[in-house]
Design a protein around this motif. Structure first.
Motif: not given
Length: 288
Positions: A3-6, A23-24, A30-35, A68-75
């Motif tokens: 699996s990839m770290r994603i 949710w994702a 939390r896991r420090g992964l890209p979505l 999602l980029s608006y809600l979670y800018p660091s993701l």
């Protein structure tokens, strides 16, 4: 299995897929992964390409990524479209991901899931964990109260079979949330039977059977308690059907974790009941 770290979420623009994407996004942080946002679309192309491709006209993906980029800018968000049938595209994505997240519709007037054929097919065959998220789920649903501690993670265990993959996922989920892990095992006595003369024979010493199950539960948890000493574990040995007890436990859970035999081509009776009726997000973890 590689699996990839994603972390990947399937999206089609529906309300339930947006709940799943939300949710994702929190889980990826939390896991420090890209979505990765994945949209499967057969279109009119004769055959899908071997890898993810960027294609024009990605309105569904663009809207989801923007929200999602608006809600979670660091993701870190990766939007991809695969011109392939939904089940095939999602199974391929699951094999490449640490976790695949899918949405399910809540029943009107009834707490639970309405799991579509695509989600069921993917959940029953995926090589990696699949999380089903109910439409309308909110971030505050994961916590006991607004801004408070996370609700516990509940894991259902069959101590007579393999459990390491399931416990690995459940302990990590609890550690990431800083919450308790409730490890639940339900058991029953075998049915009464008749001997050769027709006399009913009792199934055995119930107290002894309960003691053996308790020891097996403690043994299954021992290694993982040592690996995650920060996670408080609540052991719950219950008499009755596992599906019934998992449904009750899920009403006070932030996440419910169950296992699936990776060699089976369908969900078992307990897993089928859980994915349709629990009120929390459900992680279905394949195990060998």
């Amino acid at each position: 299995m590689t699996s990839m770290r994603i972390l990947t979420v399937g999206t089609d623009g529906s309300h339930e897929s947006m709940s799943a994407a939300d949710w994702a996004a929190r889980e990826a942080l939390r896991r420090g992964l890209p979505l990765r946002l994945l949209h499967a679309d057969c279109g009119e192309r004769p055959a899908p390409p071997p890898h993810d491709v960027d294609l024009p006209g990605r309105g569904v993906l663009d809207r989801a990524a923007l929200r999602l980029s608006y809600l979670y800018p660091s993701l870190e968000i990766i939007a991809r479209r695969r011109p392939a049938p939904a089940v095939a595209a999602l199974l391929a994505a699951a094999a490449e991901s640490e976790t695949l997240v899918l949405g399910s519709r809540g029943f009107t007037g009834y707490s639970g899931f309405l799991v579509g054929s695509v989600a069921l097919a993917v959940t029953a065959s995926a090589e990696r964990p699949v999380v089903l998220v109910r439409a309308g789920g909110l971030p505050e649903d994961e916590r006991a109260r607004a801004g408070g501690a996370f609700l516990p993670v509940v894991v259902g265990l069959d101590v007579t079979g393999p459990s390491d993959e399931i416990l690995s996922y459940a302990f990590e989920a609890a550690a990431l949330r800083g919450t308790e892990l409730h490890a639940l095992h339900a058991w029953t006595l075998p049915p009464l039977r008749a001997d050769a003369s027709g006399v009913t024979v009792a199934p055995g010493d119930a107290a002894r059977r309960e003691t053996l199950r308790r020891r097996a539960l403690e043994g299954a948890l021992q290694v993982w308690r040592a690996k995650y000493p920060e996670v408080r574990v609540v052991e719950r040995l219950l008499y009755g059907q596992p599906g019934h007890h998992l449904l009750k436990a899920s009403t006070a859970a932030g996440l419910t974790v169950i296992g699936r035999d990776i060699d089976a081509d369908r969900l078992g009776r307990t897993a089928h009941s859980v994915v349709h009726h629990v009120t929390s997000p459900v992680a279905i973890v394949p195990h060998t």
